[in-house]
Design an enzyme around this catalytic site. Structure first.
Site, PDB file in Angstrom:
ATOM      1  N   ALA A   1      45.343  41.812  44.759  1.00 29.55           N
ATOM      2  CA  ALA A   1      46.657  42.168  45.346  1.00 29.55           C
ATOM      3  C   ALA A   1      46.812  43.686  45.368  1.00 29.55           C
ATOM      4  O   ALA A   1      47.222  44.274  46.373  1.00 29.55           O
ATOM      5  CB  ALA A   1      47.763  41.527  44.527  1.00 29.55           C
TER       6      ALA A   1
ATOM      7  N   GLU B   1      10.106  41.039  42.188  1.00 25.77           N
ATOM      8  CA  GLU B   1      11.504  40.912  42.636  1.00 25.77           C
ATOM      9  C   GLU B   1      11.744  39.519  43.195  1.00 25.77           C
ATOM     10  O   GLU B   1      10.851  38.964  43.860  1.00 25.77           O
ATOM     11  CB  GLU B   1      11.790  41.926  43.760  1.00 25.77           C
ATOM     12  CG  GLU B   1      11.596  43.354  43.357  1.00 25.77           C
ATOM     13  CD  GLU B   1      11.677  44.312  44.547  1.00 25.77           C
ATOM     14  OE1 GLU B   1      11.929  43.865  45.681  1.00 25.77           O
ATOM     15  OE2 GLU B   1      11.473  45.511  44.318  1.00 25.77           O
TER      16      GLU B   1
ATOM     17  N   LYS C   1      12.717  36.998  45.863  1.00 23.97           N
ATOM     18  CA  LYS C   1      12.658  37.160  47.323  1.00 23.97           C
ATOM     19  C   LYS C   1      13.910  36.514  47.916  1.00 23.97           C
ATOM     20  O   LYS C   1      13.997  35.301  48.089  1.00 23.97           O
ATOM     21  CB  LYS C   1      11.392  36.524  47.893  1.00 23.97           C
ATOM     22  CG  LYS C   1      11.191  36.834  49.388  1.00 23.97           C
ATOM     23  CD  LYS C   1       9.822  36.381  49.884  1.00 23.97           C
ATOM     24  CE  LYS C   1       9.593  36.757  51.360  1.00 23.97           C
ATOM     25  NZ  LYS C   1      10.547  36.129  52.288  1.00 23.97           N
TER      26      LYS C   1
HETATM   27  C1  LIG Z   1       8.921  46.946  51.742  1.00 31.79           C
HETATM   28  C2  LIG Z   1       8.103  45.671  51.668  1.00 31.79           C
HETATM   29  C3  LIG Z   1       7.250  45.519  52.934  1.00 31.79           C
HETATM   30  C4  LIG Z   1       7.181  45.699  50.460  1.00 31.79           C
HETATM   31  C5  LIG Z   1       9.056  44.501  51.534  1.00 31.79           C
HETATM   32  N1  LIG Z   1       9.251  43.736  52.623  1.00 31.79           N
HETATM   33  C6  LIG Z   1      10.125  42.695  52.551  1.00 31.79           C
HETATM   34  N2  LIG Z   1      10.263  41.939  53.691  1.00 31.79           N
HETATM   35  C7  LIG Z   1       9.186  42.133  54.709  1.00 31.79           C
HETATM   36  C8  LIG Z   1       9.001  40.923  55.519  1.00 31.79           C
HETATM   37  N3  LIG Z   1      10.237  40.450  56.085  1.00 31.79           N
HETATM   38  C9  LIG Z   1      10.185  39.745  57.247  1.00 31.79           C
HETATM   39  N4  LIG Z   1      11.352  39.239  57.708  1.00 31.79           N
HETATM   40  C10 LIG Z   1      11.308  38.543  58.866  1.00 31.79           C
HETATM   41  C11 LIG Z   1      10.103  38.330  59.554  1.00 31.79           C
HETATM   42  C12 LIG Z   1       8.944  38.863  59.017  1.00 31.79           C
HETATM   43  N5  LIG Z   1       8.984  39.570  57.857  1.00 31.79           N
HETATM   44  C13 LIG Z   1      11.414  40.419  55.234  1.00 31.79           C
HETATM   45  C14 LIG Z   1      11.510  41.548  54.274  1.00 31.79           C
HETATM   46  C15 LIG Z   1      10.842  42.422  51.352  1.00 31.79           C
HETATM   47  C16 LIG Z   1      11.766  41.377  51.193  1.00 31.79           C
HETATM   48  C17 LIG Z   1      12.399  41.220  49.953  1.00 31.79           C
HETATM   49  C18 LIG Z   1      13.391  40.128  49.795  1.00 31.79           C
HETATM   50  N6  LIG Z   1      13.609  39.303  50.804  1.00 31.79           N
HETATM   51  O1  LIG Z   1      14.007  40.010  48.724  1.00 31.79           O
HETATM   52  C19 LIG Z   1      12.086  42.120  48.878  1.00 31.79           C
HETATM   53  N7  LIG Z   1      12.680  41.983  47.658  1.00 31.79           N
HETATM   54  N8  LIG Z   1      11.180  43.108  49.065  1.00 31.79           N
HETATM   55  C20 LIG Z   1      10.577  43.280  50.251  1.00 31.79           C
HETATM   56  N9  LIG Z   1       9.688  44.309  50.364  1.00 31.79           N
END
Ligand SMILES: CC(C)(C)c1nc(N2CCN(c3ncccn3)CC2)c2cc(C(N)=O)c(N)nc2n1
Length: 327
Positions: A34, A113, A115
């Site tokens: 609020a 991490e 995903k």
């Molecule tokens: C910077 C890098 C390449 C190492 C990287 N790439 C990511 N991804 C790439 C592929 N991606 C993607 N998306 C759609 C189609 C193809 N590739 C989606 C993000 C990461 C995604 C996550 C997450 N989801 O929590 C994360 N903690 N770290 C990431 N780190």
């Protein structure tokens, strides 16, 4: 008089940005909704009366700016790479072996991490101000969804210190918000979203930011690139720096000194996954040391220094199936 109004607007803007940070990044609100709304109403009224004092980092943009008729294209400063996949322990040992051979190092420190199963986005900051945000698109070119991203309260509009860089992260819809949204859609006889990822993507593809503003989206930052003026020596350091700037990083990340520790983390989160208030579809494992990252480099479209371990798909009993079973 005008300067007093300008001062009051600045005071409200800084206070609301701070309250946003406490609530949506630290998850520790210091005032009631609020009280927050009272300040927001006052700011929006003052900006309405004096549009010349509206600024790009005004929290009033969190409720949604102008309706667009089209999304413009954005070319990412650096391409948003893909991730190779691992599906079992052997794949992880393969990955570790290639990293050790490719780097000539006996022991490798990894960062693990969760995903996040959302929509990858890229945010550009100039001198600490959020200036442009885009979808991943095909990795090279995405769509400008800046106005929609400004409605995500976990995305800072102004950083705690001036920095010029490009930030990568995942926009997502918490599980609870997804269930609530589908209940609302069901009541209106509208088509339901199949999962939180589709709901987040659908919300950010709206041309009217007021719709995105109602979808309670959030954001985890996971990467940093094209940082001007300083060098970062590890991924952990990058995440700590992003924390200090006011971003929301995922607190469940873990530095692992060996692939065995990585495997333990993967097994732990395969079990604990249902406890989370957001969906994850695996674990991302990254070499921590930037020098080794650079040594390993990239394949055609993904880093050799990172991999995504994919959890087996949960058996999803869809709403439709329920209805059939109940007939
Ligand atoms: C910077 C890098 C390449 C190492 C990287 N790439 C990511 N991804 C790439 C592929 N991606 C993607 N998306 C759609 C189609 C193809 N590739 C989606 C993000 C990461 C995604 C996550 C997450 N989801 O929590 C994360 N903690 N770290 C990431 N780190």
């Amino acid at each position: 008089m005008l300067t007093e109004i300008a001062q009051r607007i600045e005071e409200l803007r800084d206070m609301l940005n701070k309250l946003n940070y406490e609530y949506h990044v630290l998850d520790k609100p210091s005032v009631s909704d609020a009280e927050y709304d009272k300040y927001m109403q006052e700011l929006m009224r003052l900006e309405e009366e004096h549009p010349e004092f509206l600024t790009d980092d005004s929290p009033s943009l969190r409720v949604g700016g102008q309706v667009l008729d089209v999304f413009t294209k954005v070319t990412h400063t650096s391409p948003m790479l893909s991730l190779g996949n691992a599906f079992n322990e052997a794949d992880l040992h393969d990955f570790d072996r290639k990293v050790r051979q490719g780097s000539g190092r006996e022991h490798i420190r990894y960062v693990c991490e969760l995903k996040i199963d959302g929509l990858a986005v890229s945010l550009r900051y100039e001198n600490g101000l959020f200036v442009q945000g885009a979808t991943r698109g095909d990795g090279v070119t995405g769509e400008d969804i800046t106005q929609n991203l400004k409605t995500i309260k976990a995305i800072p509009l102004r950083l705690k210190e001036s920095a010029t860089m490009e930030v990568r992260g995942e926009a997502y819809m918490p599980k609870r918000s997804f269930v609530k949204l589908n209940e609302e859609k069901e009541e209106k006889g509208e088509v339901l979203f199949a999962n939180p990822r589709n709901a987040a993507a659908g919300s950010l593809r709206q041309l009217d930011p007021k719709i995105a503003a109602q979808r309670n989206l959030s954001f985890f930052v996971y990467g940093l690139t094209n940082l001007e003026g300083q060098t970062i020596s590890s991924h952990s350091e990058a995440l700590d720096y992003l924390d200090a700037l006011g971003f929301k990083t995922n607190t469940h990340r873990r530095v692992c000194g060996s692939i065995e520790e990585v495997i333990a983390y993967v097994e732990e989160w395969q079990i604990k996954r249902p406890e989370l208030d957001y969906e994850i579809d695996g674990i991302v494992i990254k070499v921590d040391d930037v020098t080794i990252q650079q040594q390993l480099g990239l394949t055609a479209k993904s880093p050799r220094w990172a991999i995504a371990y994919k959890f087996p798909a949960e058996e999803v009993v869809t709403k439709l199936l329920d209805i059939e079973l109940n007939v």
